[in-house]
Design a protein around this motif. Structure first.
Motif, PDB file in Angstrom:
ATOM      1  N   GLY A   9       0.671  -1.280  -0.030  1.00 19.89           N
ATOM      2  CA  GLY A   9       0.229  -0.067   0.028  1.00 19.89           C
ATOM      3  C   GLY A   9       0.828   1.288   0.102  1.00 19.89           C
ATOM      4  N   LYS A  10       0.216   2.494  -0.227  1.00 22.35           N
ATOM      5  CA  LYS A  10       0.962   3.663  -0.183  1.00 22.35           C
ATOM      6  C   LYS A  10       1.722   3.972   0.844  1.00 22.35           C
ATOM      7  CE  LYS A  10      -1.692   6.486  -3.509  1.00 22.35           C
ATOM      8  NZ  LYS A  10      -2.508   7.617  -3.794  1.00 22.35           N
ATOM      9  N   ALA A  11       1.219   3.767   1.994  1.00 18.60           N
ATOM     10  CA  ALA A  11       1.777   4.046   3.248  1.00 18.60           C
ATOM     11  C   ALA A  11       3.316   3.520   3.612  1.00 18.60           C
ATOM     12  CB  ALA A  11       0.883   3.837   4.582  1.00 18.60           C
ATOM     13  N   ALA A  12       3.171   2.066   3.145  1.00 17.84           N
ATOM     14  CA  ALA A  12       4.375   1.225   3.505  1.00 17.84           C
ATOM     15  C   ALA A  12       5.481   1.496   2.305  1.00 17.84           C
ATOM     16  CB  ALA A  12       4.105  -0.028   3.618  1.00 17.84           C
ATOM     17  N   GLU A  13       5.255   1.961   1.066  1.00 20.24           N
ATOM     18  CA  GLU A  13       6.070   2.112  -0.210  1.00 20.24           C
ATOM     19  C   GLU A  13       7.361   2.391   0.193  1.00 20.24           C
ATOM     20  OE1 GLU A  13       6.549   4.213  -4.548  1.00 20.24           O
ATOM     21  OE2 GLU A  13       4.706   4.886  -3.038  1.00 20.24           O
ATOM     22  N   ASP A  14       7.565   3.314   0.985  1.00 16.65           N
ATOM     23  CA  ASP A  14       8.996   4.001   1.374  1.00 16.65           C
ATOM     24  C   ASP A  14       9.748   2.815   2.075  1.00 16.65           C
ATOM     25  OD1 ASP A  14       8.875   6.312   0.016  1.00 16.65           O
ATOM     26  OD2 ASP A  14       8.457   7.397   1.782  1.00 16.65           O
ATOM     27  N   VAL A  33       2.561  -0.607  -6.112  1.00 20.47           N
ATOM     28  CA  VAL A  33       1.978  -0.008  -5.040  1.00 20.47           C
ATOM     29  C   VAL A  33       0.426   0.354  -5.186  1.00 20.47           C
ATOM     30  CG1 VAL A  33       2.008   2.190  -3.737  1.00 20.47           C
ATOM     31  CG2 VAL A  33       4.238   1.189  -4.565  1.00 20.47           C
ATOM     32  N   THR A  34      -0.339   0.027  -4.316  1.00 20.93           N
ATOM     33  CA  THR A  34      -1.802   0.068  -4.896  1.00 20.93           C
ATOM     34  C   THR A  34      -2.025   1.413  -4.133  1.00 20.93           C
ATOM     35  OG1 THR A  34      -2.598  -0.945  -2.733  1.00 20.93           O
ATOM     36  CG2 THR A  34      -2.242  -2.531  -4.359  1.00 20.93           C
ATOM     37  N   PRO A  35      -3.348   1.974  -4.837  1.00 19.16           N
ATOM     38  CA  PRO A  35      -3.908   3.190  -4.254  1.00 19.16           C
ATOM     39  C   PRO A  35      -4.551   3.108  -2.507  1.00 19.16           C
ATOM     40  CG  PRO A  35      -5.162   2.361  -6.107  1.00 19.16           C
ATOM     41  CD  PRO A  35      -4.017   1.525  -6.019  1.00 19.16           C
ATOM     42  N   ILE A  36      -4.518   1.981  -2.289  1.00 20.90           N
ATOM     43  CA  ILE A  36      -5.142   1.675  -0.924  1.00 20.90           C
ATOM     44  C   ILE A  36      -3.880   1.941   0.061  1.00 20.90           C
ATOM     45  CG2 ILE A  36      -6.104  -0.149   0.867  1.00 20.90           C
ATOM     46  CD1 ILE A  36      -7.873   0.649  -1.414  1.00 20.90           C
ATOM     47  N   TYR A  50      -6.350  -5.329  -9.140  1.00 18.04           N
ATOM     48  CA  TYR A  50      -5.391  -4.613  -9.337  1.00 18.04           C
ATOM     49  C   TYR A  50      -4.305  -4.867 -10.711  1.00 18.04           C
ATOM     50  CZ  TYR A  50      -1.911  -0.911  -8.125  1.00 18.04           C
ATOM     51  OH  TYR A  50      -1.245   0.329  -8.471  1.00 18.04           O
ATOM     52  N   LEU A  51      -3.633  -6.189 -10.242  1.00 16.84           N
ATOM     53  CA  LEU A  51      -2.671  -6.466 -10.889  1.00 16.84           C
ATOM     54  C   LEU A  51      -2.995  -6.757 -12.452  1.00 16.84           C
ATOM     55  CD1 LEU A  51      -0.848  -8.922  -8.226  1.00 16.84           C
ATOM     56  CD2 LEU A  51      -0.139  -6.431  -8.993  1.00 16.84           C
ATOM     57  N   ARG A  52      -4.366  -7.399 -12.360  1.00 19.53           N
ATOM     58  CA  ARG A  52      -4.769  -7.758 -13.798  1.00 19.53           C
ATOM     59  C   ARG A  52      -4.954  -6.188 -14.800  1.00 19.53           C
ATOM     60  NH1 ARG A  52      -9.636  -9.640 -12.555  1.00 19.53           N
ATOM     61  NH2 ARG A  52      -8.968 -11.798 -12.067  1.00 19.53           N
ATOM     62  N   ASN A  53      -5.240  -5.143 -13.887  1.00 16.84           N
ATOM     63  CA  ASN A  53      -5.303  -4.019 -14.700  1.00 16.84           C
ATOM     64  C   ASN A  53      -4.383  -3.528 -14.668  1.00 16.84           C
ATOM     65  OD1 ASN A  53      -8.160  -3.840 -14.528  1.00 16.84           O
ATOM     66  ND2 ASN A  53      -8.259  -2.926 -12.879  1.00 16.84           N
TER      67      ASN A  53
END
Length: 181
Positions: A9-14, A33-36, A50-53
């Protein structure tokens, strides 16, 4: 080594990016990185869609590493995308150690990697302890309450723990020790 797509998720990306860098892994890593914002809020169904998209398909990666606390089975993602999907660690920082493992096939689609690795490590340590104990004989151990204790550890066995032992006489200490058996 394996081609791995880490989903977060976005918060854990870094944190995930730093963990990958610090791990010095030999795996080829990409991060989705998902928008969630919170990875624990991700579901297997959401990740699959999400991955399919994103156009992720069979053959792009060897493994998809899902957040350890994501809901649902990685098998849902695997069936939708065609790539083995396994759970990663509960804490993103723990990816540092996880990514040092060469064989990611030991990971589970359903259990967080922490639990799988705990079991692997526990079994390994138990096996080492059993081997050491089998090698003990009268020349390298003493018998304490039916347990062979190495004269020159490791391993160290706690035969008995007596609180405030330093205040007791030897006779009283021996009595306290035998109370535990």
């Amino acid at each position: 080594m394996a081609r791995v797509l880490i989903v977060t998720g976005k918060a854990a990306e870094d944190i995930v990016r730093k963990a990958v860098a610090y791990s010095k892994t030999r795996h080829c890593i990409n991060i989705a990185v998902t928008p969630i914002p919170i990875a624990a809020f991700l579901t297997a169904e959401y990740i699959a869609n999400y991955l399919r998209n994103l156009g992720i398909k069979a053959g792009d990666y060897d493994y998809i590493l899902l957040p350890g606390l994501s809901r649902g089975s990685g098998k849902i993602v695997e069936e939708a995308i065609g790539i083995k999907a396994v759970k990663g660690t509960i804490n993103a920082y723990d990816l540092i150690d996880l990514l040092k493992i060469d064989d990611l096939s030991i990971l589970s689609s359903d259990e967080p990697a922490d639990e799988v690795l705990h079991n692997v490590l526990e079994n390994s340590v138990r096996s080492i302890l059993i081997d050491i104990e089998k090698s003990l004989d009268n020349s390298n151990s003493i018998l304490v309450g039916g347990v062979k204790v190495p004269i020159n550890p490791p391993p160290i066995r706690i035969a008995a723990e007596v609180a405030e032992a330093h205040t007791l006489s030897i006779d009283r200490l021996v009595k306290e020790v035998y109370k535990t058996y």
